[in-house]
Motif scaffolding. Structure first.
Motif, PDB file in Angstrom:
ATOM      1  N   HIS A  64      -2.027 -10.636   4.695  1.00 43.49           N
ATOM      2  CA  HIS A  64      -2.245  -9.322   4.099  1.00 43.49           C
ATOM      3  C   HIS A  64      -2.117  -8.222   5.146  1.00 43.49           C
ATOM      4  N   LYS A  65      -1.627  -7.070   4.685  1.00 39.11           N
ATOM      5  CA  LYS A  65      -1.648  -5.839   5.469  1.00 39.11           C
ATOM      6  C   LYS A  65      -2.317  -4.794   4.593  1.00 39.11           C
ATOM      7  N   LEU A 106       4.317   4.380  -2.441  1.00 41.96           N
ATOM      8  CA  LEU A 106       4.414   4.250  -3.894  1.00 41.96           C
ATOM      9  C   LEU A 106       5.809   4.623  -4.388  1.00 41.96           C
ATOM     10  N   GLY A 107       6.374   5.677  -3.814  1.00 48.78           N
ATOM     11  CA  GLY A 107       7.706   6.116  -4.232  1.00 48.78           C
ATOM     12  C   GLY A 107       8.775   5.087  -3.944  1.00 48.78           C
ATOM     13  N   PHE A 108       8.758   4.505  -2.735  1.00 47.22           N
ATOM     14  CA  PHE A 108       9.772   3.511  -2.395  1.00 47.22           C
ATOM     15  C   PHE A 108       9.609   2.262  -3.243  1.00 47.22           C
ATOM     16  N   ARG A 109       8.368   1.823  -3.438  1.00 44.75           N
ATOM     17  CA  ARG A 109       8.122   0.665  -4.306  1.00 44.75           C
ATOM     18  C   ARG A 109       8.686   0.914  -5.705  1.00 44.75           C
ATOM     19  N   ASP A 110       8.406   2.077  -6.264  1.00 44.73           N
ATOM     20  CA  ASP A 110       8.844   2.371  -7.623  1.00 44.73           C
ATOM     21  C   ASP A 110      10.366   2.478  -7.723  1.00 44.73           C
ATOM     22  N   GLU A 140     -18.040   4.787  -2.676  1.00 46.87           N
ATOM     23  CA  GLU A 140     -17.674   6.012  -3.386  1.00 46.87           C
ATOM     24  C   GLU A 140     -16.445   6.707  -2.804  1.00 46.87           C
ATOM     25  N   ASP A 141     -16.022   6.314  -1.615  1.00 45.34           N
ATOM     26  CA  ASP A 141     -14.808   6.900  -1.033  1.00 45.34           C
ATOM     27  C   ASP A 141     -13.541   6.431  -1.743  1.00 45.34           C
ATOM     28  N   LEU A 142     -13.617   5.301  -2.455  1.00 46.94           N
ATOM     29  CA  LEU A 142     -12.437   4.699  -3.068  1.00 46.94           C
ATOM     30  C   LEU A 142     -11.886   5.550  -4.207  1.00 46.94           C
ATOM     31  N   ILE A 143     -10.572   5.776  -4.171  1.00 47.33           N
ATOM     32  CA  ILE A 143      -9.868   6.426  -5.278  1.00 47.33           C
ATOM     33  C   ILE A 143      -9.057   5.380  -6.046  1.00 47.33           C
ATOM     34  N   ALA A 144      -8.236   4.605  -5.307  1.00 52.11           N
ATOM     35  CA  ALA A 144      -7.372   3.620  -5.966  1.00 52.11           C
ATOM     36  C   ALA A 144      -6.927   2.567  -4.958  1.00 52.11           C
ATOM     37  N   ILE A 145      -6.558   1.413  -5.492  1.00 51.60           N
ATOM     38  CA  ILE A 145      -5.979   0.332  -4.681  1.00 51.60           C
ATOM     39  C   ILE A 145      -4.654  -0.038  -5.336  1.00 51.60           C
ATOM     40  N   HIS A 146      -3.580  -0.031  -4.536  1.00 51.93           N
ATOM     41  CA  HIS A 146      -2.233  -0.285  -5.042  1.00 51.93           C
ATOM     42  C   HIS A 146      -1.592  -1.463  -4.314  1.00 51.93           C
ATOM     43  N   HIS A 147      -0.819  -2.236  -5.046  1.00 45.29           N
ATOM     44  CA  HIS A 147       0.038  -3.273  -4.456  1.00 45.29           C
ATOM     45  C   HIS A 147       1.345  -2.585  -4.090  1.00 45.29           C
ATOM     46  N   VAL A 148       1.693  -2.584  -2.819  1.00 40.27           N
ATOM     47  CA  VAL A 148       2.898  -1.923  -2.333  1.00 40.27           C
ATOM     48  C   VAL A 148       3.708  -2.906  -1.502  1.00 40.27           C
ATOM     49  N   GLY A 149       4.795  -2.419  -0.941  1.00 43.12           N
ATOM     50  CA  GLY A 149       5.631  -3.281  -0.123  1.00 43.12           C
ATOM     51  C   GLY A 149       6.489  -4.197  -0.967  1.00 43.12           C
ATOM     52  N   LEU A 196      12.500  -9.211  -5.398  1.00 40.49           N
ATOM     53  CA  LEU A 196      12.864  -8.856  -4.028  1.00 40.49           C
ATOM     54  C   LEU A 196      12.330  -9.891  -3.045  1.00 40.49           C
ATOM     55  N   ALA A 197      13.217 -10.424  -2.212  1.00 43.59           N
ATOM     56  CA  ALA A 197      12.780 -11.333  -1.148  1.00 43.59           C
ATOM     57  C   ALA A 197      11.879 -10.555  -0.193  1.00 43.59           C
ATOM     58  N   ALA A 198      10.905 -11.249   0.392  1.00 44.21           N
ATOM     59  CA  ALA A 198       9.932 -10.563   1.237  1.00 44.21           C
ATOM     60  C   ALA A 198       9.264 -11.537   2.194  1.00 44.21           C
ATOM     61  N   LYS A 199       8.667 -10.966   3.241  1.00 49.16           N
ATOM     62  CA  LYS A 199       7.729 -11.753   4.023  1.00 49.16           C
ATOM     63  C   LYS A 199       6.526 -11.955   3.106  1.00 49.16           C
ATOM     64  N   PRO A 200       5.962 -13.159   3.040  1.00 46.61           N
ATOM     65  CA  PRO A 200       4.873 -13.417   2.092  1.00 46.61           C
ATOM     66  C   PRO A 200       3.540 -12.832   2.563  1.00 46.61           C
ATOM     67  N   GLU A 201       3.552 -11.529   2.814  1.00 49.15           N
ATOM     68  CA  GLU A 201       2.374 -10.796   3.268  1.00 49.15           C
ATOM     69  C   GLU A 201       2.096  -9.717   2.228  1.00 49.15           C
ATOM     70  N   ILE A 202       0.948  -9.775   1.604  1.00 47.03           N
ATOM     71  CA  ILE A 202       0.604  -8.820   0.553  1.00 47.03           C
ATOM     72  C   ILE A 202       0.250  -7.481   1.201  1.00 47.03           C
ATOM     73  N   ASP A 203       1.013  -6.450   0.862  1.00 45.19           N
ATOM     74  CA  ASP A 203       0.727  -5.094   1.341  1.00 45.19           C
ATOM     75  C   ASP A 203      -0.158  -4.394   0.323  1.00 45.19           C
ATOM     76  N   VAL A 204      -1.243  -3.846   0.816  1.00 43.29           N
ATOM     77  CA  VAL A 204      -2.204  -3.162  -0.037  1.00 43.29           C
ATOM     78  C   VAL A 204      -2.379  -1.736   0.485  1.00 43.29           C
ATOM     79  N   LEU A 205      -2.311  -0.786  -0.415  1.00 43.29           N
ATOM     80  CA  LEU A 205      -2.562   0.617  -0.101  1.00 43.29           C
ATOM     81  C   LEU A 205      -3.877   1.015  -0.746  1.00 43.29           C
ATOM     82  N   VAL A 206      -4.809   1.473   0.077  1.00 46.04           N
ATOM     83  CA  VAL A 206      -6.103   1.933  -0.420  1.00 46.04           C
ATOM     84  C   VAL A 206      -6.166   3.440  -0.218  1.00 46.04           C
TER      85      VAL A 206
END
Length: 171
Positions: free
Chosen positions: A100-101, A116-120, A31-40, A47-57
């Motif tokens: 993953h991070k 979220l702002g930088f990703r967008d 019940e603590d969960l509000i949202a899960i976002h893909h970030v980074g 965009l080239a990236a390190k292949p590490e999925i960044d997740v914001l909870v």
């Protein structure tokens, strides 16, 4: 000291990897969960990236953190040091490779708006995306002290971008 992985060209499978892991990650938060976002960078097409999925909870609170930690451990995550108060960090490595991070932030935490702002902004602006990619590749090529150095040297670009866009206020 090397980075956790090397920067590679954008992979269109990164969003699918995020979506596939989202339900199991959600199971740790109740019940603590509000949202899960893909970030980074893996959340920014092209965009080239390190292949590490960044997740914001985003969570209401950090209630039952020990129970949450047990579920995340079962999913292969290890708790790292808290990045700031109310910003918990986890990482998942598979066969010694970071995959993953996980950033777990209490509702209203400044890191939420920043990530979220930088990703967008990167998603919306091809020139900015190219500048950031060039910086990341340059920093990777010149890196001698590992991840902390890499993060420290790209931080001014991120902060300046967020300030110019009005995502964060100057101090």
């Amino acid at each position: 000291m090397a980075l956790t992985s090397h920067i590679m060209p954008y992979d269109s499978l990164w969003p699918a990897r995020f979506k596939a892991d989202k339900p199991s990650i959600a199971s740790a938060f109740g019940e603590d969960l509000i949202a899960i976002h893909h970030v980074g960078s893996t959340a920014v097409p092209g965009l080239a990236a390190k292949p590490e999925i960044d997740v914001l909870v985003e969570v209401h609170n950090h209630h039952c953190a020990s129970a949450r930690d047990r579920v995340l451990i079962d999913l292969g995550y290890r708790r790292g040091s808290d990045l700031t108060p109310d910003h918990h960090f986890y990482r998942r490595d598979v066969q010694g490779v970071r995959t993953h991070k996980l950033h777990v932030c209490r509702q209203g935490h400044v890191s939420i708006a920043r990530m979220l702002g930088f990703r967008d902004l990167l998603r919306q602006d091809p020139a900015l995306r190219q500048q950031y990619q060039s910086l990341k590749l340059q920093l990777e090529a010149s890196n001698v002290n590992g991840m902390a150095e890499y993060l420290e040297k790209k931080a001014p670009f991120i902060i300046e971008t967020l300030l110019k866009a009005g995502v964060i206020a100057s101090r």
